[in-house]
Design a protein around this motif. Structure first.
Motif, PDB file in Angstrom:
ATOM      1  N   THR A  43      80.111 -24.196  63.056  1.00 39.42           N
ATOM      2  CA  THR A  43      79.139 -24.141  61.823  1.00 39.42           C
ATOM      3  C   THR A  43      78.819 -22.720  61.639  1.00 39.42           C
ATOM      4  O   THR A  43      78.888 -22.241  60.821  1.00 39.42           O
ATOM      5  CB  THR A  43      77.952 -24.926  62.193  1.00 39.42           C
ATOM      6  OG1 THR A  43      78.395 -26.159  62.136  1.00 39.42           O
ATOM      7  CG2 THR A  43      77.013 -24.834  60.961  1.00 39.42           C
ATOM      8  N   ARG A  44      78.554 -22.102  62.704  1.00 41.42           N
ATOM      9  CA  ARG A  44      77.971 -20.615  62.779  1.00 41.42           C
ATOM     10  C   ARG A  44      79.264 -19.634  62.301  1.00 41.42           C
ATOM     11  O   ARG A  44      79.253 -18.751  61.477  1.00 41.42           O
ATOM     12  CB  ARG A  44      77.441 -20.174  63.880  1.00 41.42           C
ATOM     13  CG  ARG A  44      77.019 -18.689  64.270  1.00 41.42           C
ATOM     14  CD  ARG A  44      75.798 -18.421  63.424  1.00 41.42           C
ATOM     15  NE  ARG A  44      75.306 -17.072  63.426  1.00 41.42           N
ATOM     16  CZ  ARG A  44      74.844 -16.536  62.517  1.00 41.42           C
ATOM     17  NH1 ARG A  44      74.860 -17.066  61.291  1.00 41.42           N
ATOM     18  NH2 ARG A  44      74.408 -15.379  62.826  1.00 41.42           N
ATOM     19  N   SER A  46      81.788 -20.815  60.622  1.00 44.08           N
ATOM     20  CA  SER A  46      82.116 -20.728  58.958  1.00 44.08           C
ATOM     21  C   SER A  46      81.057 -20.146  58.274  1.00 44.08           C
ATOM     22  O   SER A  46      81.589 -19.520  57.381  1.00 44.08           O
ATOM     23  CB  SER A  46      81.962 -22.619  58.733  1.00 44.08           C
ATOM     24  OG  SER A  46      83.036 -23.100  59.129  1.00 44.08           O
ATOM     25  N   THR A  47      79.894 -19.842  58.646  1.00 39.58           N
ATOM     26  CA  THR A  47      78.784 -19.385  58.118  1.00 39.58           C
ATOM     27  C   THR A  47      79.213 -17.737  58.121  1.00 39.58           C
ATOM     28  O   THR A  47      78.744 -17.127  57.124  1.00 39.58           O
ATOM     29  CB  THR A  47      77.575 -19.692  58.797  1.00 39.58           C
ATOM     30  OG1 THR A  47      77.213 -21.084  58.562  1.00 39.58           O
ATOM     31  CG2 THR A  47      76.247 -18.873  57.884  1.00 39.58           C
ATOM     32  N   GLU A  54      88.091 -18.664  56.497  1.00 36.62           N
ATOM     33  CA  GLU A  54      87.354 -19.752  57.152  1.00 36.62           C
ATOM     34  C   GLU A  54      88.645 -20.583  57.881  1.00 36.62           C
ATOM     35  O   GLU A  54      88.338 -20.706  59.080  1.00 36.62           O
ATOM     36  CB  GLU A  54      86.362 -20.553  56.349  1.00 36.62           C
ATOM     37  CG  GLU A  54      85.800 -21.677  57.084  1.00 36.62           C
ATOM     38  CD  GLU A  54      84.945 -22.287  56.396  1.00 36.62           C
ATOM     39  OE1 GLU A  54      84.265 -23.572  56.846  1.00 36.62           O
ATOM     40  OE2 GLU A  54      84.644 -22.183  55.083  1.00 36.62           O
TER      41      GLU A  54
END
Length: 127
Positions: A43-44, A46-47, A54
């Motif tokens: 998640t991080r 991707s952020t 990505e």
């Protein structure tokens, strides 16, 4: 009076948190990206990645899923620009351990391209 103090403290904390993310320079974003890779935090990761980068970032993450990793001696610095993008090189290594065998991945062999098109720096590539 108590409410006013609590409201002031809350507003100060909120403003401080907002200011921290936008103040992160390109080298800090690459360090956070490599930490997310090491921690296997998709998640991080991707952020911290551009939309085009990505899938590559997540593929790199997949390659480390079956091994234990540590990040040693991480230090990143902006080394130049490519148009509006920042170029960032890092020192240090990712050490992967699989069945007791260690393999080092030297971070100094890559230059990261970091873009700030949305008001936030994002990792958009590596060479």
């Amino acid at each position: 009076m108590k409410r006013l103090i609590l409201l002031t403290v809350f507003a100060s904390l909120l403003l401080a948190a907002c200011g921290t993310s936008s103040a992160a320079g390109p080298e800090n974003v690459v360090e956070a990206y490599l930490n997310a890779l090491n921690e296997k935090d998709s998640t991080r990761l991707s952020t911290l990645s551009c939309a085009d980068w990505e899938p590559t970032a997540l593929m790199e993450l997949d390659s480390f899923q079956a091994v234990s990793t540590t990040l040693e001696g991480l230090s990143c610095a902006q080394t130049g620009t490519d148009g509006a993008n920042a170029l960032v090189k890092c020192q240090g290594k990712i050490v992967a351990s699989y069945n007791g065998e260690l393999q080092d991945f030297d971070l100094s062999t890559r230059t990261y391209t970091v873009e700030n098109s949305t008001g936030e720096w994002l990792v958009c590539g590596a060479q």
